[in-house]
Write an enzyme that holds these catalytic residues in place. Structure first.
Site, PDB file in Angstrom:
ATOM      1  N   ASP A  36       0.849  -1.187   0.000  1.00 52.94           N
ATOM      2  CA  ASP A  36       0.000   0.000   0.000  1.00 52.94           C
ATOM      3  C   ASP A  36       0.890   1.243   0.000  1.00 52.94           C
ATOM      4  O   ASP A  36       2.073   1.158   0.350  1.00 52.94           O
ATOM      5  CB  ASP A  36      -0.897   0.005   1.246  1.00 52.94           C
ATOM      6  CG  ASP A  36      -2.241   0.665   1.002  1.00 52.94           C
ATOM      7  OD1 ASP A  36      -2.250   1.755   0.393  1.00 52.94           O
ATOM      8  OD2 ASP A  36      -3.276   0.109   1.423  1.00 52.94           O
ATOM      9  N   VAL A  58       1.893   0.976  -7.046  1.00 54.54           N
ATOM     10  CA  VAL A  58       1.773  -0.136  -7.986  1.00 54.54           C
ATOM     11  C   VAL A  58       2.107   0.259  -9.426  1.00 54.54           C
ATOM     12  O   VAL A  58       2.441  -0.608 -10.244  1.00 54.54           O
ATOM     13  CB  VAL A  58       0.368  -0.764  -7.939  1.00 54.54           C
ATOM     14  CG1 VAL A  58       0.115  -1.413  -6.588  1.00 54.54           C
ATOM     15  CG2 VAL A  58      -0.719   0.266  -8.267  1.00 54.54           C
ATOM     16  N   SER A 146     -14.737  -3.241 -11.971  1.00 57.61           N
ATOM     17  CA  SER A 146     -15.906  -2.541 -11.428  1.00 57.61           C
ATOM     18  C   SER A 146     -17.035  -2.713 -12.417  1.00 57.61           C
ATOM     19  O   SER A 146     -16.810  -2.923 -13.621  1.00 57.61           O
ATOM     20  CB  SER A 146     -15.602  -1.050 -11.246  1.00 57.61           C
ATOM     21  OG  SER A 146     -16.790  -0.301 -11.042  1.00 57.61           O
ATOM     22  N   TYR A 159     -12.233   6.375 -15.270  1.00 61.67           N
ATOM     23  CA  TYR A 159     -12.392   5.223 -14.377  1.00 61.67           C
ATOM     24  C   TYR A 159     -12.899   4.004 -15.141  1.00 61.67           C
ATOM     25  O   TYR A 159     -12.373   2.894 -14.998  1.00 61.67           O
ATOM     26  CB  TYR A 159     -13.346   5.587 -13.240  1.00 61.67           C
ATOM     27  CG  TYR A 159     -13.510   4.526 -12.201  1.00 61.67           C
ATOM     28  CD1 TYR A 159     -12.468   4.193 -11.337  1.00 61.67           C
ATOM     29  CD2 TYR A 159     -14.714   3.838 -12.054  1.00 61.67           C
ATOM     30  CE1 TYR A 159     -12.615   3.214 -10.366  1.00 61.67           C
ATOM     31  CE2 TYR A 159     -14.870   2.862 -11.090  1.00 61.67           C
ATOM     32  CZ  TYR A 159     -13.825   2.553 -10.250  1.00 61.67           C
ATOM     33  OH  TYR A 159     -13.969   1.576  -9.283  1.00 61.67           O
ATOM     34  N   PHE A 192     -20.070  -0.979  -3.030  1.00 59.75           N
ATOM     35  CA  PHE A 192     -19.615  -1.615  -1.795  1.00 59.75           C
ATOM     36  C   PHE A 192     -19.267  -0.590  -0.725  1.00 59.75           C
ATOM     37  O   PHE A 192     -18.979   0.575  -1.031  1.00 59.75           O
ATOM     38  CB  PHE A 192     -18.393  -2.501  -2.079  1.00 59.75           C
ATOM     39  CG  PHE A 192     -18.742  -3.901  -2.479  1.00 59.75           C
ATOM     40  CD1 PHE A 192     -18.481  -4.967  -1.637  1.00 59.75           C
ATOM     41  CD2 PHE A 192     -19.371  -4.153  -3.690  1.00 59.75           C
ATOM     42  CE1 PHE A 192     -18.820  -6.263  -1.999  1.00 59.75           C
ATOM     43  CE2 PHE A 192     -19.714  -5.437  -4.064  1.00 59.75           C
ATOM     44  CZ  PHE A 192     -19.438  -6.502  -3.218  1.00 59.75           C
ATOM     45  N   THR A 194     -16.859   0.798   0.905  1.00 60.43           N
ATOM     46  CA  THR A 194     -15.434   1.107   0.935  1.00 60.43           C
ATOM     47  C   THR A 194     -15.229   2.361   1.780  1.00 60.43           C
ATOM     48  O   THR A 194     -16.196   3.046   2.133  1.00 60.43           O
ATOM     49  CB  THR A 194     -14.931   1.346  -0.492  1.00 60.43           C
ATOM     50  OG1 THR A 194     -15.646   2.464  -1.045  1.00 60.43           O
ATOM     51  CG2 THR A 194     -15.156   0.113  -1.363  1.00 60.43           C
TER      52      THR A 194
END
Length: 253
Positions: A36, A58, A146, A159, A192, A194
């Site tokens: 992370d 990442v 997603s 996105y 969700f 999150t």
């Protein structure tokens, strides 16, 4: 693959879907590395699970190399990769302030899509070097897309493109890695709970949850994590994207 004793890497594992996944895999006996950019939460999760936390952007080749070197050196050959790291950004193609920021579009693609592929390629190289397990299996990769990959709403061009790219590369990568005994699947979650969603007022969360046909609520991170564990354990799941969304189909806005 039996998760017990397997070494797993979870990107974005300090919170949200990634944290729930890390905890679920650890509960099944996996040794988990939390990757992370926010180390405070990552360190706490790793401490709870008896794993390790590694700071990693990442989208950086250098950070990815360092992550795999650390995991291999401290834990051993990784067998499981779950890509949960990502960002959300909303902007219309042309809005009241002009055209969509190209820098923002590029950033979303770099983190969500290129970042996922960066982790996949490095993990696959490391896992391929491991001894085959039952059935010739060497590794399992689970990516996070997603429903926006299919039902992108207004303002989600960047996105949706990033998540659509993850869906699009799932099958060819699974075919690429078949000879190495590495499976690849993608989960496409709906709405969700999150950290981003938790920041909304409760009435707003309830309103969003009511849009889901059944069950009419927000998804729980533990439900995402349960599907990850099933993918890991079910050897016939490969090259597939699974919608986890309560049958929702997103409206234009």
């Amino acid at each position: 693959m039996n998760p017990s004793g397997a070494i797993a890497i979870v990107t974005g594992g300090g919170s949200g879907l990634g944290e729930a996944t890390a905890r679920a895999l650890a509960a099944k006996g996996a040794r988990v590395a939390i990757a992370d950019v926010g180390m405070d939460k990552a360190l706490k999760v790793a401490e709870d699970l008896g794993g390790i936390a590694v700071k990693c952007d990442v989208s950086s080749a250098e950070d990815g190399d360092a992550l795999l070197a650390t995991v291999t050196g401290k834990l051993g050959t990784p067998r499981i990769l779950v890509n949960c790291a990502g960002i959300v950004a909303g902007m219309k193609t042309v809005g009241k302030d002009g055209p969509h920021s190209l820098d923002l579009y590029r950033k979303v693609i770099e983190i969500n899509l290129i970042g996922s592929f960066n982790m996949i390629r490095l993990f696959a190289a490391a896992a391929s070097a491991g001894d085959p397990l039952e059935g010739g299996e060497r590794g399992v990769i689970v990516n996070t897309a997603s429903v926006a990959a299919f039902d992108g709403q207004m303002g989600q061009a960047a996105y949706s493109a990033s998540k659509g790219g993850i869906v699009g590369m799932t099958l060819p990568i699974a075919r690429d890695l078949a000879r190495s005994g590495i499976r690849v699947c993608t989960i496409a979650p709906g709405i969700f709970k999150t950290p981003m969603m938790a920041g909304l007022p409760e009435d707003a969360q309830a309103s969003l949850g009511a849009q889901v046909p059944f069950p009419p609520r927000l998804g729980e991170p533990a439900e995402y994590a349960a599907l990850v564990c099933h993918i890991v354990e079910n050897q016939m799941l490969n090259g597939e994207t699974i919608r986890l969304d309560g049958a929702i189909r997103m409206a234009p806005k």
